[in-house]
Design a protein around this motif. Sequence first.
Motif, PDB file in Angstrom:
ATOM      1  N   GLU A 229      21.300 -12.786 -14.774  1.00  0.00           N
ATOM      2  CA  GLU A 229      20.006 -11.740 -15.096  1.00  0.00           C
ATOM      3  C   GLU A 229      18.947 -12.772 -15.014  1.00  0.00           C
ATOM      4  O   GLU A 229      17.862 -12.676 -14.441  1.00  0.00           O
ATOM      5  CB  GLU A 229      20.159 -11.252 -16.437  1.00  0.00           C
ATOM      6  CG  GLU A 229      18.964 -10.240 -16.548  1.00  0.00           C
ATOM      7  CD  GLU A 229      18.788  -9.018 -15.666  1.00  0.00           C
ATOM      8  OE1 GLU A 229      17.983  -8.629 -15.177  1.00  0.00           O
ATOM      9  OE2 GLU A 229      20.066  -8.813 -15.087  1.00  0.00           O
ATOM     10  N   ARG A 230      19.132 -14.018 -15.668  1.00  0.00           N
ATOM     11  CA  ARG A 230      18.022 -15.083 -15.686  1.00  0.00           C
ATOM     12  C   ARG A 230      17.812 -15.531 -14.104  1.00  0.00           C
ATOM     13  O   ARG A 230      16.480 -15.800 -13.947  1.00  0.00           O
ATOM     14  CB  ARG A 230      18.037 -16.097 -16.543  1.00  0.00           C
ATOM     15  CG  ARG A 230      18.091 -15.690 -18.246  1.00  0.00           C
ATOM     16  CD  ARG A 230      18.344 -16.936 -18.657  1.00  0.00           C
ATOM     17  NE  ARG A 230      19.239 -17.872 -18.893  1.00  0.00           N
ATOM     18  CZ  ARG A 230      20.218 -17.917 -19.463  1.00  0.00           C
ATOM     19  NH1 ARG A 230      20.479 -16.934 -20.394  1.00  0.00           N
ATOM     20  NH2 ARG A 230      21.498 -18.698 -19.182  1.00  0.00           N
ATOM     21  N   GLN A 233      15.703 -12.847 -12.434  1.00  0.00           N
ATOM     22  CA  GLN A 233      14.388 -12.697 -12.573  1.00  0.00           C
ATOM     23  C   GLN A 233      13.639 -13.827 -12.095  1.00  0.00           C
ATOM     24  O   GLN A 233      12.522 -13.864 -11.512  1.00  0.00           O
ATOM     25  CB  GLN A 233      14.331 -12.651 -14.328  1.00  0.00           C
ATOM     26  CG  GLN A 233      14.755 -11.573 -14.846  1.00  0.00           C
ATOM     27  CD  GLN A 233      14.934 -11.450 -16.311  1.00  0.00           C
ATOM     28  OE1 GLN A 233      14.376 -12.671 -16.819  1.00  0.00           O
ATOM     29  NE2 GLN A 233      15.203 -10.470 -16.665  1.00  0.00           N
TER      30      GLN A 233
END
Length: 265
Positions: A229-230, A233
């Motif tokens: 997810e990081r 993003q």
Amino acid sequence: MLKTLVADTNAIFYLMIVVGVIGVLGKIVNQITLRRMITAAGNMSKSTHKLMKLVRAKYEHACMIHDTVDNVEAFVEKYIYEYRGFLLRIHTWKQLEIQSIWFSGALAAFGGLSSYIVSGFSERMYQYIGAGAAEMIALFVISQLSDEGYKIKAAKNYMVDYLENVCAHRYKKAKQTERDNIDVISPEGAGTSRAAVQKDAVQKKAAPREEPELSINIEGEPRRVEKEERVRQSRGAALKEKLEDNEQPALKEEAIRQILEEFLA
């Protein structure tokens, strides 16, 4: 018939002799039996007497099942009562001794009364009375030469003393040793002691539990959700900045292509 039995035959005299022999035989058998029993009970641990072997085996079996025998005296008395020295029990031979005295007196009285009915006061009547009285006195004296009850009690005391003070402690010691051997496993068995096992169990309980990690398998390799997810993003932010800085269509297409590749992956 009564005249023939009393006057012409000596059947009553023969019966009195048989009764006297039975009384004396009962005394002799009891003497021999009790003497052997006392000798065997005094050395019960090494004795090969059948009563001693039976009592030892039954006592060990009872301790194995019930761990202990509450009333040892009753336990021993039961097997003494059931013991047969020679064909009959000790108590039975003792009763034969006592009953022979009364039977001899009864036969003498019957013979004397029958002789009086047949021929009145006669020499034979006095013979019956004299022989009966002499036999009764002799049997009574023989029965009092030794005390069977005292000898039975002495043998019982020897047996109870051995079972309570020797055999019981020996059995408890052997059982405690067996328990210790079970509690502590020898090093030859390639095992660990119970204390070590309990210590390991306590350490496992005290150790913090790790939360299971959720992962997405991509081509058979685990990936952490948070890390992915990081990354997404950061890439999305970088592409957004590029789009804002440069409004050219080629860059827009490149950015769109990279975003699609990222999501399709």
